[in-house]
Design an enzyme around this catalytic site. Structure first.
Site, PDB file in Angstrom:
ATOM      1  CG  PHE A 151      61.883  55.122  38.659  1.00 22.77           C
ATOM      2  CD1 PHE A 151      61.769  54.581  37.389  1.00 22.77           C
ATOM      3  CD2 PHE A 151      61.127  56.263  38.953  1.00 22.77           C
ATOM      4  CE1 PHE A 151      60.913  55.143  36.434  1.00 22.77           C
ATOM      5  CE2 PHE A 151      60.270  56.816  38.013  1.00 22.77           C
ATOM      6  CZ  PHE A 151      60.168  56.260  36.754  1.00 22.77           C
ATOM      7  CG  ASP A 237      65.136  60.946  42.535  1.00 17.00           C
ATOM      8  OD1 ASP A 237      64.167  61.465  43.120  1.00 17.00           O
ATOM      9  OD2 ASP A 237      65.046  60.377  41.430  1.00 17.00           O
ATOM     10  CE  LYS A 266      56.257  59.659  42.137  1.00 14.32           C
ATOM     11  NZ  LYS A 266      57.586  59.262  41.673  1.00 14.32           N
TER      12      LYS A 266
HETATM   13  C1  LIG Z   1      58.303  59.343  40.408  1.00 14.66           C
HETATM   14  C2  LIG Z   1      59.775  59.444  40.475  1.00 14.66           C
HETATM   15  C3  LIG Z   1      60.515  60.088  39.463  1.00 14.66           C
HETATM   16  C4  LIG Z   1      59.880  60.607  38.199  1.00 14.66           C
HETATM   17  O1  LIG Z   1      58.954  61.609  38.424  1.00 14.66           O
HETATM   18  P1  LIG Z   1      57.942  61.998  37.231  1.00 14.66           P
HETATM   19  O2  LIG Z   1      57.189  63.156  37.811  1.00 14.66           O
HETATM   20  O3  LIG Z   1      57.094  60.809  36.961  1.00 14.66           O
HETATM   21  O4  LIG Z   1      58.750  62.386  36.067  1.00 14.66           O
HETATM   22  C5  LIG Z   1      61.877  60.182  39.638  1.00 14.66           C
HETATM   23  N1  LIG Z   1      62.495  59.694  40.725  1.00 14.66           N
HETATM   24  C6  LIG Z   1      61.819  59.078  41.712  1.00 14.66           C
HETATM   25  C7  LIG Z   1      62.554  58.564  42.907  1.00 14.66           C
HETATM   26  C8  LIG Z   1      60.439  58.912  41.608  1.00 14.66           C
HETATM   27  O5  LIG Z   1      59.783  58.253  42.569  1.00 14.66           O
END
Ligand SMILES: *Cc1c(COP(=O)(O)O)cnc(C)c1O
Length: 418
Positions: A151, A237, A266
């Site tokens: 994701f 990420d 986050k």
């Molecule tokens: C939450 C998340 C995103 C997206 O972040 P947003 O602030 O919702 O755009 C991308 N990568 C990972 C691994 C995430 O957990």
């Protein structure tokens, strides 16, 4: 008479729907399916609804509020910043960007940083860097290896990178040139990275949304080696795994490597929107004046938030705390759940915890809510815990005993027919 009754029924319908959830549904787009609760305030790991009912928060707003809610030091710093300066735009130098940038590159052993407002935006910046890197090497259609069940966000580029067909459904045409491979399978990548036009591997060090999937101890090291050999960028990420969640500042530090690009969001602002894209080596120098930008990105309020968050994590030694709490919680859970049928696995790295069941268990979120506990279920059958890094031992006990009982009952009910 029948007509009259119908009219009354029609009239009554809106009244029976008068509660805050239903009313907001009439104006908000229907892209969320919120649980039937709304919180009025919080303190530490606790949230309260309008009826005064308390909830133990083991989700932290999806790995955001690692310091808990209404943290006094953070609240004060934000107040002071709001009374001083909120926004000037990137037309001018923003001193706090320098300070936070310096701090982050030190913690991560990286070189440069771009500030955005969210995770998806941080990943957008990363993907743009990858494109520039490819073009610099005369590759017109640079390809990026990404993972199944990954994701990376909901913008068009990041959902194209995401390994989840449901998230992509309906949004074609997607960005081309993302190649999906199984997570934690180095062999699946070996032949691919040798292709001339493959320029990057983009991966979460632990897959969050995908079900708390933790790779082998040397997976990232092997990726690092392959990328070095093939001059590919290793792009991590760390949006969910970063900022101490797993017991290190960044999850890749468990494997002693440094990526070329890393994204954060986050927990970086503990609830104040902020994203960051860090880079090292060639990737660190790709953006030039005009390459990229964001009106809000790097604004003084979010910079102050992140600087304060880092301070607090350091002073309260929350990395160590995350490691210890992760061990405690999973150890106790394993004890309580020993012998419970259908508990497939309990996985964790620090305070990123996944309990996999042998069946879909999305209903558990509602059942836990009724018991005053906030948990998350992802990938249909994995209970995901992302509690604040500041739980005390009573709260650990309460979390574990409530959850264990919920799981036992759930498994009993749903397996009894077999
Ligand atoms: C939450 C998340 C995103 C997206 O972040 P947003 O602030 O919702 O755009 C991308 N990568 C990972 C691994 C995430 O957990």
């Amino acid at each position: 008479m029948v007509g009259f009754l119908q009219a009354v029924l029609r009239l009554r319908l809106p009244f029976s729907l008068v509660n805050s959830q239903r009313i907001t549904c009439m104006t908000l787009m229907a892209n969320y399916a919120p649980l039937p609760v709304s919180f009025t305030h919080g303190q530490g790991v606790w949230l309260w609804d309008a009826d005064g009912k308390a909830y133990l928060d083991a989700v932290s707003g999806i790995a955001v509020c690692s310091l808990g809610h209404a943290h006094a030091i953070l609240a004060k710093a934000l107040c002071q910043q709001a009374q001083t300066l909120l926004h000037t735009s990137n037309l001018y130098h923003i001193e706090l960007q320098q300070q936070l940038g310096q701090k982050l590159v030190e913690l991560a052993n990286m070189e440069t940083v771009f500030f955005a407002n969210s995770g998806a935006e941080a990943n957008e910046a990363a993907i743009k860097l990858i494109r520039l890197y490819g073009h610099q090497r005369q590759i017109s259609y640079p390809k990026i290896i990404v993972m199944e069940h990954s994701f990376h966000g909901r913008t068009l580029a990041t959902l194209s990178a995401t390994g989840n067909a449901k998230i992509q459904q309906g949004f074609a045409p997607l960005l081309p040139d993302f190649i999906q491979v199984p997570f934690n399978d180095i062999h699946a990548i070996q032949a691919l990275v040798e292709q001339h036009n493959v320029v990057a591997v983009m991966v979460e060090p632990v897959q969050g949304e995908g079900g708390v999937n933790i790779p082998d101890n040397n997976y990232l090291q092997q990726l690092r080696q392959l990328c070095d050999q093939q001059q590919c960028l290793l792009v991590l990420d760390e949006i969910q795994t970063g900022m101490g969640r797993t017991g290190q500042w960044f999850a890749h530090q468990h494997q002693n490597i440094v990526p070329d690009i890393m994204t954060l969001a986050k927990a970086l602002g503990n609830g104040v929107p902020i994203g960051a894209c860090l880079a090292k080596g060639e990737a660190a120098k790709l953006f030039q004046a005009g390459s990229h930008g964001s009106t809000f990105g790097g604004n003084p309020l979010s910079m102050r938030a992140a600087l304060t968050v880092i301070d607090i994590i350091e002073q309260q030694q929350l990395l160590t705390k995350a490691t210890e709490l992760g061990k405690q919680i999973t150890h106790k859970l394993a004890q309580e759940l020993a012998g419970v049928e259908g508990v497939v696995a309990i996985r964790h790295l620090g305070l990123m915890i996944g309990i996999e069941l042998n069946q879909p268990c999305v209903d558990l979120m509602k059942q836990a809510l009724a018991q005053g506990l906030l948990i998350n279920v992802t990938a249909q059958n994995v209970i995901r815990l992302l509690p604040p890094l500041i739980l005390n031992s009573e709260e650990v006990e309460q979390l574990v005993s409530t959850l264990a009982l919920l799981i036992k009952n759930f498994q009993d009910q749903h397996l009894s027919g077999h």
